[in-house]
Design an enzyme around this catalytic site. Structure first.
Site, PDB file in Angstrom:
ATOM      1  N   HIS A  27     -19.902  -5.570 -14.017  1.00 52.43           N
ATOM      2  CA  HIS A  27     -20.143  -5.337 -12.586  1.00 52.43           C
ATOM      3  C   HIS A  27     -20.717  -3.936 -12.382  1.00 52.43           C
ATOM      4  O   HIS A  27     -20.044  -2.996 -11.988  1.00 52.43           O
ATOM      5  CB  HIS A  27     -18.837  -5.505 -11.809  1.00 52.43           C
ATOM      6  CG  HIS A  27     -19.021  -5.433 -10.332  1.00 52.43           C
ATOM      7  ND1 HIS A  27     -19.936  -6.215  -9.643  1.00 52.43           N
ATOM      8  CD2 HIS A  27     -18.404  -4.683  -9.384  1.00 52.43           C
ATOM      9  CE1 HIS A  27     -19.865  -5.932  -8.360  1.00 52.43           C
ATOM     10  NE2 HIS A  27     -18.953  -5.001  -8.175  1.00 52.43           N
ATOM     11  N   ARG A  43     -20.102   3.236 -10.143  1.00 51.64           N
ATOM     12  CA  ARG A  43     -18.737   2.690 -10.156  1.00 51.64           C
ATOM     13  C   ARG A  43     -17.890   3.333 -11.256  1.00 51.64           C
ATOM     14  O   ARG A  43     -16.692   3.505 -11.109  1.00 51.64           O
ATOM     15  CB  ARG A  43     -18.768   1.174 -10.335  1.00 51.64           C
ATOM     16  CG  ARG A  43     -19.382   0.421  -9.123  1.00 51.64           C
ATOM     17  CD  ARG A  43     -19.413  -1.052  -9.408  1.00 51.64           C
ATOM     18  NE  ARG A  43     -20.023  -1.866  -8.364  1.00 51.64           N
ATOM     19  CZ  ARG A  43     -21.311  -2.145  -8.277  1.00 51.64           C
ATOM     20  NH1 ARG A  43     -22.181  -1.634  -9.146  1.00 51.64           N
ATOM     21  NH2 ARG A  43     -21.771  -2.928  -7.309  1.00 51.64           N
ATOM     22  N   ASP A  46       0.861  -1.190   0.000  1.00 56.44           N
ATOM     23  CA  ASP A  46       0.000   0.000   0.000  1.00 56.44           C
ATOM     24  C   ASP A  46       0.891   1.232   0.000  1.00 56.44           C
ATOM     25  O   ASP A  46       2.030   1.183   0.464  1.00 56.44           O
ATOM     26  CB  ASP A  46      -0.902  -0.002   1.243  1.00 56.44           C
ATOM     27  CG  ASP A  46      -2.122   0.887   1.080  1.00 56.44           C
ATOM     28  OD1 ASP A  46      -3.240   0.353   0.933  1.00 56.44           O
ATOM     29  OD2 ASP A  46      -1.966   2.139   1.091  1.00 56.44           O
TER      30      ASP A  46
HETATM   31  N1  NAI Z   1     -14.965  -5.886  -7.838  1.00 55.75           N
HETATM   32  C1  NAI Z   1     -15.782  -5.794  -6.817  1.00 55.75           C
HETATM   33  O1  NAI Z   1     -16.743  -6.555  -6.717  1.00 55.75           O
HETATM   34  C2  NAI Z   1     -15.522  -4.805  -5.732  1.00 55.75           C
HETATM   35  C3  NAI Z   1     -14.649  -3.767  -5.938  1.00 55.75           C
HETATM   36  N2  NAI Z   1     -14.405  -2.856  -4.940  1.00 55.75           N
HETATM   37  C4  NAI Z   1     -13.446  -1.803  -5.241  1.00 55.75           C
HETATM   38  O2  NAI Z   1     -12.199  -2.102  -4.595  1.00 55.75           O
HETATM   39  C5  NAI Z   1     -11.473  -0.883  -4.403  1.00 55.75           C
HETATM   40  C6  NAI Z   1     -10.943  -0.819  -2.979  1.00 55.75           C
HETATM   41  O3  NAI Z   1     -11.998  -0.657  -2.069  1.00 55.75           O
HETATM   42  P1  NAI Z   1     -11.705  -0.522  -0.502  1.00 55.75           P
HETATM   43  O4  NAI Z   1     -10.694  -1.507  -0.097  1.00 55.75           O
HETATM   44  O5  NAI Z   1     -13.007  -0.474   0.191  1.00 55.75           O
HETATM   45  O6  NAI Z   1     -11.025   0.947  -0.442  1.00 55.75           O
HETATM   46  P2  NAI Z   1     -10.008   1.491   0.653  1.00 55.75           P
HETATM   47  O7  NAI Z   1      -9.952   2.965   0.470  1.00 55.75           O
HETATM   48  O8  NAI Z   1     -10.354   0.940   1.985  1.00 55.75           O
HETATM   49  O9  NAI Z   1      -8.597   0.851   0.226  1.00 55.75           O
HETATM   50  C7  NAI Z   1      -7.917   1.181  -0.947  1.00 55.75           C
HETATM   51  C8  NAI Z   1      -6.443   1.178  -0.628  1.00 55.75           C
HETATM   52  O10 NAI Z   1      -5.691   1.373  -1.828  1.00 55.75           O
HETATM   53  C9  NAI Z   1      -4.526   2.074  -1.462  1.00 55.75           C
HETATM   54  N3  NAI Z   1      -3.847   2.635  -2.622  1.00 55.75           N
HETATM   55  C10 NAI Z   1      -4.151   3.731  -3.331  1.00 55.75           C
HETATM   56  N4  NAI Z   1      -3.275   3.918  -4.322  1.00 55.75           N
HETATM   57  C11 NAI Z   1      -2.385   2.902  -4.265  1.00 55.75           C
HETATM   58  C12 NAI Z   1      -1.247   2.530  -5.026  1.00 55.75           C
HETATM   59  N5  NAI Z   1      -0.838   3.269  -6.068  1.00 55.75           N
HETATM   60  N6  NAI Z   1      -0.569   1.411  -4.671  1.00 55.75           N
HETATM   61  C13 NAI Z   1      -0.959   0.680  -3.612  1.00 55.75           C
HETATM   62  N7  NAI Z   1      -2.043   0.986  -2.852  1.00 55.75           N
HETATM   63  C14 NAI Z   1      -2.737   2.078  -3.166  1.00 55.75           C
HETATM   64  C15 NAI Z   1      -5.034   3.116  -0.476  1.00 55.75           C
HETATM   65  O11 NAI Z   1      -3.977   3.660   0.313  1.00 55.75           O
HETATM   66  C16 NAI Z   1      -6.027   2.294   0.341  1.00 55.75           C
HETATM   67  O12 NAI Z   1      -5.417   1.736   1.502  1.00 55.75           O
HETATM   68  C17 NAI Z   1     -12.421   0.233  -4.784  1.00 55.75           C
HETATM   69  O13 NAI Z   1     -12.136   0.681  -6.093  1.00 55.75           O
HETATM   70  C18 NAI Z   1     -13.788  -0.439  -4.750  1.00 55.75           C
HETATM   71  O14 NAI Z   1     -14.726   0.205  -5.572  1.00 55.75           O
HETATM   72  C19 NAI Z   1     -14.994  -2.946  -3.721  1.00 55.75           C
HETATM   73  C20 NAI Z   1     -15.878  -3.967  -3.461  1.00 55.75           C
HETATM   74  C21 NAI Z   1     -16.242  -4.948  -4.455  1.00 55.75           C
HETATM   75  O1  OAA Z   2     -20.672  -1.070  -4.683  1.00 49.62           O
HETATM   76  C1  OAA Z   2     -19.471  -0.790  -4.829  1.00 49.62           C
HETATM   77  O2  OAA Z   2     -19.047   0.277  -5.285  1.00 49.62           O
HETATM   78  C2  OAA Z   2     -18.475  -1.838  -4.450  1.00 49.62           C
HETATM   79  C3  OAA Z   2     -18.795  -3.038  -5.238  1.00 49.62           C
HETATM   80  O3  OAA Z   2     -18.432  -3.153  -6.385  1.00 49.62           O
HETATM   81  C4  OAA Z   2     -19.748  -3.987  -4.657  1.00 49.62           C
HETATM   82  O4  OAA Z   2     -19.904  -4.040  -3.427  1.00 49.62           O
HETATM   83  O5  OAA Z   2     -20.391  -4.689  -5.447  1.00 49.62           O
END
Ligand code: NAI
Ligand code: OAA
Length: 309
Positions: free
Chosen positions: A174, A87, A32
């Site tokens: 998604h 998103r 991170d």
């Molecule tokens: N595909 C899916 O089904 C899902 C996707 N997501 C996505 O996952 C992502 C993360 O969500 P959360 O963990 O809740 O957010 P968060 O804000 O808790 O964590 C994201 C982390 O990424 C870090 N970060 C930022 N730039 C970086 C870099 N260049 N290198 C390394 N680390 C870096 C930040 O410091 C932070 O700790 C979001 O884009 C969210 O929309 C979330 C839930 C489901």
């Molecule tokens: O809702 C969001 O932005 C995070 C996500 O992709 C999910 O929980 O399905």
């Protein structure tokens, strides 16, 4: 022991790390940009090991070099959405983060299978493919496992049955256009159409489509992470153990289902090689038209990505 690297030690990344630790099959490194943050998570997880029974190495780092030789890389780094956001609104910021991460994955973990998680998922998966230069089989987007697990839970809750006994598949991009395939959903082998009426199935499908948004509207400062982290870990496990699981994942399509050059959620065979096979289901005209609509939304995102240069 194999190594799993998790880019982004935030809510999703840390939850994925905890779930991977409990599988006891791979060492873990979280990377991170925030100084001390991934290190703190690693030590905290290690403190829990006598209670949770895992015996893997867990580390945190601020340099990409730490992901060296990882077999699986889970890319979660990126901002989450807040209420009122789609998103796709995350695209510009998260594409830049993904580009940097992907270049480093190619440099330090050239044999890895990448599980993309950051949103907008199907676009971030495309960035991972373009920037790593990996074969398409080694880039899999995590969305279908999560969307399907939500659908499975909603069905189980309504029928008051064990969620693990419910099988269901959600295809497409998604976003709110995703396609819960109720015709393929079953409980203990029974089609859900034998157990639930049409109105209820529609209601549960609709709740699945907006499942992420429902959590965002409650949480306000971010989005879901327990089920997303567990979903990414489930995909990592399938790769690490060469499980040959049939799961929905965002895969790069070159003609399958009639789509070209986009990532879209489809049923795949997940094993050591990543996406080892894509299954083409027979769809009804209604299902195909819903999938077309979802593919169109992803294509819009790809256009936006291309316009960034
Ligand atoms: N595909 C899916 O089904 C899902 C996707 N997501 C996505 O996952 C992502 C993360 O969500 P959360 O963990 O809740 O957010 P968060 O804000 O808790 O964590 C994201 C982390 O990424 C870090 N970060 C930022 N730039 C970086 C870099 N260049 N290198 C390394 N680390 C870096 C930040 O410091 C932070 O700790 C979001 O884009 C969210 O929309 C979330 C839930 C489901
Ligand atoms: O809702 C969001 O932005 C995070 C996500 O992709 C999910 O929980 O399905």
């Amino acid at each position: 022991m194999s190594k799993v690297a998790i880019i982004g030690a935030g809510n999703v990344g840390a939850t994925a790390a905890y779930c991977v630790a409990e599988q006891n099959v791979a060492d873990i490194v979280m990377v991170d940009v925030i100084q001390g943050f991934p290190q703190s998570k690693a030590i905290d997880f290690l403190h829990a090991s006598p209670l949770r029974g895992y015996r893997v190495r867990i580390a945190g780092a601020n340099e990409y070099e730490a992901i060296k030789d990882a077999k699986v890389v889970i890319h979660t780094a990126g901002i989450p959405r807040k209420p009122g956001m789609d998103r796709m609104d995350l695209l510009k910021t998260n594409v830049n983060i993904a580009r940097e991460a992907a270049r480093n994955i190619a440099k330090y973990a050239p044999e890895a299978v990448v599980i993309a998680v950051a949103n907008p998922l199907d676009i971030i998966a495309a960035v991972c493919l373009r920037e790593t230069g990996f074969p398409k089989e080694r880039i899999a987007g995590m969305a279908g496992v999560l969307d399907s697990t939500r659908f499975r839970y909603f069905i189980a809750e309504r029928l008051n049955v064990q969620p693990q006994d419910v099988q269901a598949m959600v295809l497409g991009g998604h976003g709110d256009t995703m396609v819960p395939l109720s015709r393929y959903a079953s409980v203990g082998g029974f089609p859900i159409g034998d157990l639930l009426d049409e109105k209820t199935i529609t209601e549960l499908s609709d709740r699945t489509r907006t499942g992420g948004g429902e959590i965002v509207s409650y949480l306000k400062k971010g989005s879901a992470y327990y089920a997303p982290g567990a979903s990414a870990a489930k995909m990592a496990e399938a790769v690490l153990k060469d499980e040959k699981r049939i799961l929905p994942a965002s895969a790069y399509l070159e003609g399958e289902y009639g789509y070209h050059g986009i990532f879209l959620g489809v049923p795949v065979l997940l094993g050591r090689g990543g996406i080892e096979r894509i299954y083409e289901l027979e769809l009804t005209p209604e299902e195909k038209s819903a999938l077309d609509n979802s593919a169109k939304a992803v294509e819009g995102g790809v256009e936006l990505l291309n316009s960034l240069g």
